[in-house]
Write an enzyme that holds these catalytic residues in place. Structure first.
Site, PDB file in Angstrom:
ATOM      1  N   ASP A 268      -0.593  -6.572  -4.810  1.00 45.79           N
ATOM      2  CA  ASP A 268      -0.097  -5.380  -4.148  1.00 45.79           C
ATOM      3  C   ASP A 268      -1.335  -4.642  -3.643  1.00 45.79           C
ATOM      4  O   ASP A 268      -2.456  -4.923  -4.051  1.00 45.79           O
ATOM      5  CB  ASP A 268       0.733  -4.519  -5.121  1.00 45.79           C
ATOM      6  CG  ASP A 268       1.614  -3.545  -4.369  1.00 45.79           C
ATOM      7  OD1 ASP A 268       2.602  -3.078  -4.951  1.00 45.79           O
ATOM      8  OD2 ASP A 268       1.332  -3.280  -3.173  1.00 45.79           O
TER       9      ASP A 268
HETATM   10  C1  GLC Z   1       2.714  -0.709  -1.290  1.00 42.77           C
HETATM   11  C2  GLC Z   1       3.910  -1.334  -1.953  1.00 42.77           C
HETATM   12  C3  GLC Z   1       4.197  -2.722  -1.488  1.00 42.77           C
HETATM   13  C4  GLC Z   1       3.823  -2.825  -0.020  1.00 42.77           C
HETATM   14  C5  GLC Z   1       2.324  -2.707   0.062  1.00 42.77           C
HETATM   15  C6  GLC Z   1       1.839  -2.689   1.520  1.00 42.77           C
HETATM   16  O1  GLC Z   1       2.006   0.071  -2.192  1.00 42.77           O
HETATM   17  O2  GLC Z   1       3.959  -1.299  -3.375  1.00 42.77           O
HETATM   18  O3  GLC Z   1       5.593  -2.977  -1.692  1.00 42.77           O
HETATM   19  O4  GLC Z   1       4.255  -4.056   0.518  1.00 42.77           O
HETATM   20  O5  GLC Z   1       1.825  -1.561  -0.593  1.00 42.77           O
HETATM   21  O6  GLC Z   1       2.306  -1.547   2.157  1.00 42.77           O
END
Ligand code: GLC
Length: 740
Positions: A268
């Site tokens: 993430d």
């Molecule tokens: C965010 C989310 C994830 C997302 C990523 C990119 O913090 O937790 O679901 O795809 O970052 O935006």
């Protein structure tokens, strides 16, 4: 005349074959699509330098990672999110870049898809969102999310598929297959145990193995083993003291070894925070590290990421073996050969009417009719001349906001617009705000395009609404939650189960002035409904995306017969929910899931708590009668199957769809088990008066529980029951059987 042509043809033919052969043989093997992907991976790897290998393992911009320019291996481009293709952002900023060709179709939230209980809708959803990603040249879609609905307060439940692992497991697979049919990877998230937004970056989740394997992992396992997902995204939280994005247990032991996952693990954004852990504990691609890992906010710090220079230095010094980077790069090259370098994949399409209509269909299938006393709904337009529409959510933009799933939609039909369009001259529509929430701030530099600030007092707003409502033939209240922080939004949880902005009082007042009242909730979570006995009809409307208003209007006016059922329990009060009654929630550094496997209806059954609305509940504008369930045998063997059969009849006056649910109950077990668990469902369409037979065939997996000591699934011989229900608390018929 043309005699000599023959030798010439042979010459030409042989030349073209040889040319092809030489061309082929001069092609480096990794470019040769007649070779297997695994062969191409090994060949590409053999051409790559150490620097090129390391460069592939971390971001080079907000949403992309390096390819190998020298070898013609393309970059990897990720995009949010589960409900549509996020607007293009700047290279190194979250803000949208202001492009004019990236306004997408916003599809319904995944809670709505889950509420459809229709795997055809999942397949459709995956296909069309995959086409949008493909057209925008993104080869990884950062979705779907399948974290289990543990608490009604979780800000991101609207992005997920409810409280039951079986329903989520069945609904996620076709979505993944649909996305990947476009040559775009689905990246299933957030693996694992990210069941809240509060303290998501700090909390270490303690959960017993039974709950982990029976509740929180199944949807991810199905995504990997049935959906063949090409990517998985790690979660922010810790499990067993290790960050989920660099976690020996989740990524190496379970995902790779137990499930044989052959895709790529993406962190993430900001989920990686230690080079050695990231090298050895399973993550392949590091994204979104807030900085160079040493200080906050260093822009363009990509070469200083944990899996960038620090990784390269360790490889160059020999402290880390090259096989560690090769392992990651193999997974990344597999992604590349499955997507960007697969020249046979389709071209996609974007922002089309076809996609919008697909979204409308999914929305229509997911809307849930919770209550409909005296058949108040559907609105009979032959008699209804004046409709009062009350509530901020009748006109509030819902596709912007909510965190990373926020979208720049081509358009969004509000419920008010949808009703106006549907009724046309047949009925006059009068609108009153009724209540005013905080004004949306927009997101990623994208405004909602609305200025709906309203500084009237709640009393003024309620008074105006009641005046408008009292002399209307029909009142539609449209409220619920929204995508603001502290509502249905990433990064935070709600503070309570209650509706915000004084809606409860308003609804009670409206019920006093007009009996013909339908309350529509636009939300992604359960809410408390103190007025539930004061209003005749209630609809759970979800976040429905681009075609929201058209989908909702078609159901409210009866063009479409609602057929959705709840993918999660609506508790009467928060203390009815295990996370809140037993804790721990929200937890700060440590959090233990004391309720273990008793999540949602599993707890309601165990503690004999009556929910406000049950898991699997949803009404129709027609009625269904169930026959008696029969089994094709009294006793099944461990390696055998058993089939349950039941007839269902449409006893109403119009066609409708019914979701028939199969629950299995283990009457006697060596370990505590839920009273019953969902092990089958079938959504059938029946014309008025039509009767159909529904069958469910199960094997011992439907009877099994996870024995943590043996670390395996076990089906214990003994007595079981198969229960057929229209919901988890509306069991229509049951039959006993034995497992030998
Ligand atoms: C965010 C989310 C994830 C997302 C990523 C990119 O913090 O937790 O679901 O795809 O970052 O935006």
């Amino acid at each position: 005349m043309f005699k000599p042509i023959k030798p010439f043809l042979i010459l030409l033919l042989s030349y073209s074959i040889s040319a092809k052969v030489t061309a082929q043989s001069s092609l480096p093997l990794y470019l040769d699509e007649t070779k297997s992907i695994e062969q191409r991976i090994e060949d590409a790897l053999s051409h790559m330098t150490l620097e090129e290998k390391v460069a592939m393992c971390h971001a080079q911009s907000k949403f992309s990672s390096a390819g190998v320019p020298r070898l013609g291996i393309p970059e990897n481009w990720m995009t949010d999110g589960p409900h549509g293709i996020r607007a293009e952002v700047f290279w190194d900023k979250w803000d949208q870049a202001g492009w004019t060709n990236d306004s997408c179709i916003a599809f319904p939230a995944l809670t709505c898809l889950a509420a459809s209980w229709n795997t055809d809708m999942s397949a459709l959803y995956g296909k069309v969102i995959g086409e949008e990603a493909r057209y925008r040249n993104k080869n990884v879609l950062l979705g779907p999310g399948v974290n289990i609905y543990r608490t009604p307060l979780n800000g991101r439940n609207f992005e997920y598929m409810g409280e039951d692992p079986y329903l989520a497991s069945k609904m996620v697979v076709p979505y993944i297959q649909g996305v990947q049919s476009n040559g775009v990877a689905a990246c299933v998230k957030h693996f694992a145990l990210n069941n809240q937004e509060i303290n998501r970056h700090t909390v270490n989740v303690n959960v017993d193995d039974r709950a982990l394997y029976e509740i929180y992992l199944p949807a991810f396992k199905a995504a990997v083993q049935e959906g063949k997902a090409w990517a998985i995204m790690g979660a922010y939280n810790k499990y067993k003291g290790q960050w989920a994005c660099q976690n020996q247990y989740l990524l190496n032991d379970i995902l790779r070894k137990e499930w044989s996952f052959d895709g790529v693990v993406v962190s993430d954004w900001g989920g990686v925070n230690d080079t050695k852990q990231a090298i050895y504990h399973g993550v392949d691609m590091e994204f979104g590290s807030w900085t160079d890992g040493l200080t906050m906010g260093t822009s363009n710090a990509y070469d200083n990421y944990f899996l960038a220079k620090p990784f390269l230095r360790l490889l160059q010094s020999g402290e880390v073996k090259e096989e560690e980077v090769d392992r990651k790069v193999r997974n990344i090259l597999r992604l590349v050969f499955r997507t960007t370098m697969n020249t046979k994949r389709s071209w996609g399409s974007f922002g089309t009417e076809e996609h919008a209509l697909a979204g409308r269909k999914i929305a229509q299938e997911g809307i849930v009719l919770l209550k409909n006393k005296n058949n108040t709904l559907p609105i009979d337009l032959s008699k209804t001349k004046k409709i009062a529409v009350i509530g901020e959510n009748a006109m509030k933009v819902m596709t912007v906001g909510g965190g990373s799933s926020s979208l720049k939609a081509r358009y969004e039909i509000s419920p008010l617009d949808g009703l106006r369009k549907r009724t046309g001259a047949q009925a006059e529509i009068v609108y009153a705000r009724g209540y005013a929430g905080e004004v949306s701030k927009g997101q990623d530099g994208l405004g909602t395009g609305q200025n709906i600030s309203d500084n009237r007092s709640p009393e003024e707003l309620v008074k105006e609404a009641c005046e408008v409502a009292k002399d209307a033939d029909f009142v539609v209240f449209i409220g619920g939650l929204n995508k603001n922080d502290g509502q249905d939004s990433e990064g935070n949880d709600r503070a309570s189960l209650d509706l915000p902005y004084g809606q409860d009082l308003l609804i009670s007042e409206l019920a006093k002035v007009n009996r013909n009242l339908a309350v529509v909730m636009i939300s992604g979570n359960a809410v408390a409904m103190p007025w539930v006995n004061e209003v005749p009809s209630i609809v759970q409307g979800w976040y429905l995306g681009t075609e929201a208003g058209n989908a909702l209007a078609s159901v409210l006016t009866g063009d479409v017969n609602p057929s959705g059922k709840l993918p999660f329990t609506f508790p009467v009060k928060l203390q009815d929910n295990g996370a809140h009654k037993l804790g721990v929630y929200p937890g700060n550094s440590e959090e233990t899931y004391n309720e273990s496997i008793f999540v949602g209806y599993r707890r309601a059954d165990k503690e004999k708590i009556s929910p406000l609305f049950s898991f699997g509940h949803g009404l129709s504008y027609t009625t269904f009668q169930y026959g008696k369930v029969t089994a094709d045998k009294r006793e099944m063997t461990a390696d055998g199957k058993i089939t349950f059969t039941i007839s269902v009849k449409n006893t109403g006056k119009r066609e409708g769809q019914e979701i028939v649910q199969l629950y299995i109950s283990d009457l006697k077990s060596s370990l505590p088990r839920p009273v019953k668990e969902l092990k089958g469902f079938d959504k059938i369409s029946l014309k008025a008066g039509e009767e159909k037979t529904v069958t469910f065939t199960v094997d011992k997996t439907a009877l099994s529980f996870f024995n943590a000591d043996k670390h395996e699934w076990v089906a214990e011989p003994g007595d079981f029951e198969a229960l057929i229900g229209a919901s988890s608390t509306d069991i229509r018929s049951k039959t006993a059987f034995r497992l030998k």
